[in-house]
Design an enzyme around this catalytic site. Structure first.
Site, PDB file in Angstrom:
ATOM      1  N   CYS A  83      20.481  15.989  19.667  1.00 16.83           N
ATOM      2  CA  CYS A  83      20.614  17.141  20.570  1.00 16.83           C
ATOM      3  C   CYS A  83      20.001  18.403  19.981  1.00 16.83           C
ATOM      4  O   CYS A  83      19.881  19.421  20.672  1.00 16.83           O
ATOM      5  CB  CYS A  83      22.086  17.390  20.879  1.00 16.83           C
ATOM      6  N   HIS A 332      22.754  19.831  29.713  1.00 18.42           N
ATOM      7  CA  HIS A 332      22.375  19.413  28.359  1.00 18.42           C
ATOM      8  C   HIS A 332      21.338  18.292  28.400  1.00 18.42           C
ATOM      9  O   HIS A 332      21.655  17.124  28.140  1.00 18.42           O
ATOM     10  CB  HIS A 332      23.636  18.982  27.608  1.00 18.42           C
TER      11      HIS A 332
HETATM   12  C1  LIG Z   1      31.947  13.563  32.097  1.00 20.51           C
HETATM   13  C2  LIG Z   1      31.138  12.374  32.588  1.00 20.51           C
HETATM   14  C3  LIG Z   1      31.718  11.075  32.022  1.00 20.51           C
HETATM   15  C4  LIG Z   1      31.194  12.358  34.123  1.00 20.51           C
HETATM   16  O1  LIG Z   1      30.399  11.279  34.553  1.00 20.51           O
HETATM   17  P1  LIG Z   1      30.759  10.511  35.934  1.00 20.51           P
HETATM   18  O2  LIG Z   1      32.230  10.284  35.981  1.00 20.51           O
HETATM   19  O3  LIG Z   1      29.868   9.325  36.046  1.00 20.51           O
HETATM   20  O4  LIG Z   1      30.425  11.599  36.989  1.00 20.51           O
HETATM   21  P2  LIG Z   1      29.383  11.480  38.185  1.00 20.51           P
HETATM   22  O5  LIG Z   1      27.988  11.595  37.635  1.00 20.51           O
HETATM   23  O6  LIG Z   1      29.708  10.282  39.024  1.00 20.51           O
HETATM   24  O7  LIG Z   1      29.712  12.778  39.003  1.00 20.51           O
HETATM   25  C5  LIG Z   1      30.903  12.917  39.760  1.00 20.51           C
HETATM   26  C6  LIG Z   1      31.053  14.376  40.142  1.00 20.51           C
HETATM   27  O8  LIG Z   1      31.414  15.140  38.978  1.00 20.51           O
HETATM   28  C7  LIG Z   1      30.402  16.105  38.693  1.00 20.51           C
HETATM   29  N1  LIG Z   1      30.238  16.118  37.236  1.00 20.51           N
HETATM   30  C8  LIG Z   1      29.765  15.109  36.461  1.00 20.51           C
HETATM   31  N2  LIG Z   1      29.808  15.483  35.157  1.00 20.51           N
HETATM   32  C9  LIG Z   1      30.313  16.732  35.128  1.00 20.51           C
HETATM   33  C10 LIG Z   1      30.591  17.629  34.104  1.00 20.51           C
HETATM   34  N3  LIG Z   1      30.351  17.308  32.842  1.00 20.51           N
HETATM   35  N4  LIG Z   1      31.114  18.847  34.413  1.00 20.51           N
HETATM   36  C11 LIG Z   1      31.361  19.159  35.706  1.00 20.51           C
HETATM   37  N5  LIG Z   1      31.120  18.345  36.756  1.00 20.51           N
HETATM   38  C12 LIG Z   1      30.598  17.126  36.464  1.00 20.51           C
HETATM   39  C13 LIG Z   1      29.169  15.635  39.406  1.00 20.51           C
HETATM   40  O9  LIG Z   1      28.323  16.719  39.749  1.00 20.51           O
HETATM   41  C14 LIG Z   1      29.757  15.003  40.638  1.00 20.51           C
HETATM   42  O10 LIG Z   1      30.135  16.022  41.552  1.00 20.51           O
HETATM   43  P3  LIG Z   1      29.989  15.802  43.137  1.00 20.51           P
HETATM   44  O11 LIG Z   1      30.934  14.658  43.444  1.00 20.51           O
HETATM   45  O12 LIG Z   1      30.420  17.118  43.708  1.00 20.51           O
HETATM   46  O13 LIG Z   1      28.569  15.445  43.368  1.00 20.51           O
HETATM   47  C15 LIG Z   1      29.643  12.520  32.139  1.00 20.51           C
HETATM   48  O14 LIG Z   1      29.109  13.711  32.701  1.00 20.51           O
HETATM   49  C16 LIG Z   1      29.522  12.572  30.611  1.00 20.51           C
HETATM   50  O15 LIG Z   1      29.644  11.560  29.936  1.00 20.51           O
HETATM   51  N6  LIG Z   1      29.222  13.744  30.027  1.00 20.51           N
HETATM   52  C17 LIG Z   1      29.024  13.873  28.594  1.00 20.51           C
HETATM   53  C18 LIG Z   1      27.549  13.659  28.238  1.00 20.51           C
HETATM   54  C19 LIG Z   1      27.361  13.562  26.746  1.00 20.51           C
HETATM   55  O16 LIG Z   1      28.072  12.873  26.056  1.00 20.51           O
HETATM   56  N7  LIG Z   1      26.373  14.278  26.216  1.00 20.51           N
HETATM   57  C20 LIG Z   1      26.102  14.306  24.807  1.00 20.51           C
HETATM   58  C21 LIG Z   1      26.961  15.315  24.158  1.00 20.51           C
HETATM   59  S1  LIG Z   1      26.847  15.276  22.402  1.00 20.51           S
END
Ligand SMILES: CC(C)(COP(=O)(O)OP(=O)(O)OC[C@H]1O[C@@H](n2cnc3c(N)ncnc32)[C@H](O)[C@@H]1OP(=O)(O)O)[C@@H](O)C(=O)NCCC(=O)NCCS
Length: 384
Positions: A83, A332
């Site tokens: 990252c 990100h």
């Molecule tokens: C949190 C997480 C698990 C959610 O994934 P998901 O459950 O598959 O979510 P989806 O993509 O199906 O999205 C569902 C809804 O939540 C929203 N959403 C997804 N991730 C979000 C987040 N991080 N913050 C806010 N909203 C989020 C989407 O926009 C969607 O909204 P909508 O229904 O209004 O369209 C995923 O975003 C994640 O793993 N994030 C971390 C990424 C990471 O690890 N990065 C590296 C860091 S070191």
């Protein structure tokens, strides 16, 4: 060393890109070069970051970007540091320019993962952790940062509202940033009602998966006698590393690489945290912002959460943190994140951050972490 500036910077809107990372990198790089008032032929080296280009069946993207810019003979290389990839690219560009090897360099980070579902994207990201001990046993980044959050909660008094204050602030700032993935505010009630992803982290504690691209142009002061914009003077460009494997760290209450990179950066710049007007820090999860502010030396351990709740880090607070919306809400796109933090500083310094301006823009700090802290970059920028 020569005085070295950031003279141009540009970003697209994070979220979902129709174009490939390569196409987007070429277009956004051209926008950064334009903003700098330069031409592609002025670039002496291109540092590209595209950590997950393999998911688009494309590696060795530098020559393709340079070809698109009409400078195929200019050298390039790909810099991967999870990252913190494009801030590592900035560090290399700074060394080359400040050292007098070239007069100007292009740093561009691009990532596209929206063609993958959450499971596949999570699995790609997890390869930046330690495979034998972490990834192979099912650890993912939400899980690893949840471990850090649990350790922090056992050592210091915390409340959900402290972490919620960081998420609410991030979304409020991103709502005013045209580059942001999520341009919507959230309330504390929304935060508290959001589902748990990896206990204790809730949905709104997490950054999303985002596509995105950011580019910056670095040049020696003497090579740009009449800069087209207000340049960012690079006062410090520091990198550090630390043990990646979490089980081998002496404690889990912060990231050692942030502490050592910060110490180097403040020493280089002859500055202290008191001199910094605003910051862009690596808040991939809300706990990461808490740890960053403490490890960078802005707050004693255990106090950055209460400070967020007291409004100290809002845009109009005493120490604005992540006016862009941060990784949490701006998004990100791994390889673009470090460069995009510099785009925010550039836009704040140049009056291009309408609606999300911070009150003082004399000196800013950017902080970008690789994975759970195996690598870290800290940059400090001032006005001329
Ligand atoms: C949190 C997480 C698990 C959610 O994934 P998901 O459950 O598959 O979510 P989806 O993509 O199906 O999205 C569902 C809804 O939540 C929203 N959403 C997804 N991730 C979000 C987040 N991080 N913050 C806010 N909203 C989020 C989407 O926009 C969607 O909204 P909508 O229904 O209004 O369209 C995923 O975003 C994640 O793993 N994030 C971390 C990424 C990471 O690890 N990065 C590296 C860091 S070191």
């Amino acid at each position: 060393m020569r005085e070295t500036w950031v003279v141009g910077a540009a970003s697209n809107r994070f979220g979902k890109m129709a174009e490939s990372a390569r196409e987007s990198a070429t277009r956004v790089a051209m926008a950064a070069i334009d903003r700098a008032g330069l031409e592609p032929k002025d670039i002496g080296y291109t540092y590209v970051s595209n950590a997950f280009g393999i998911s688009e069946h494309q590696a060795h993207v530098g020559p393709l970007i340079n070809g698109g810019l009409g400078i195929p003979d200019v050298p390039s290389c790909t810099i991967e540091s999870a990252c913190s990839s494009s801030s590592a690219g900035l560090h290399e560009a700074f060394a080359q320019v400040a050292g007098g090897f070239i007069d100007a360099a292009l740093v561009v980070g691009a990532e596209k993962l929206s063609h993958l579902d959450t499971l596949a994207a999570t699995s790609y990201f997890a390869i930046a952790a330690d495979y034998p001990f972490e990834t192979r046993n099912g650890a993912t980044f939400p899980g690893l940062y949840a471990t850090l959050a649990s350790a922090y909660q056992s050592a210091f008094r915390t409340t959900p509202e402290m972490f919620g204050a960081i998420a609410v602030k991030a979304h409020a700032n991103a709502a005013r940033n045209p580059h942001a993935h999520f341009q919507k505010e959230i309330s504390m009630a929304t935060y508290l009602a959001s589902p748990v992803i990896a206990s204790p982290l809730r949905l709104y504690d997490c950054c999303p998966f985002s596509d995105g691209t950011a580019a910056i142009v670095v040049a020696a002061k003497e090579a740009v006698p009449r800069p087209a914009t207000e340049p960012l003077v690079i006062r410090a460009s520091a990198r550090s590393g630390s043990i990646t494997e979490m089980q081998d760290r002496p404690d889990l209450l912060g990231l050692p690489a942030t502490r050592t990179a910060a110490a180097k950066a403040f020493r280089q710049a002859h500055l202290t945290p008191k001199d910094i007007d605003f910051l862009e820090v690596h808040d991939c999860f809300t706990i990461a912002e808490v740890m960053a502010l403490e490890d960078l030396g802005f707050f004693p351990k255990g106090t950055a959460g209460p400070a967020a709740q007291d409004g100290v880090t809002t845009r109009d607070g005493r120490l604005p943190v992540n006016p862009s919306g941060g990784l949490k809400a701006k998004g990100h796109p791994v390889s673009a994140t470090g460069a995009s933090q510099v785009v925010e500083v550039f836009e704040q310094f140049n009056g291009l951050a309408a609606g999300r301006e911070v009150p003082n823009t004399g000196t800013a700090l950017t902080h970008n972490v690789g994975a759970t802290g195996g690598s870290c970059s800290v940059h400090i920028f001032s006005r001329r």
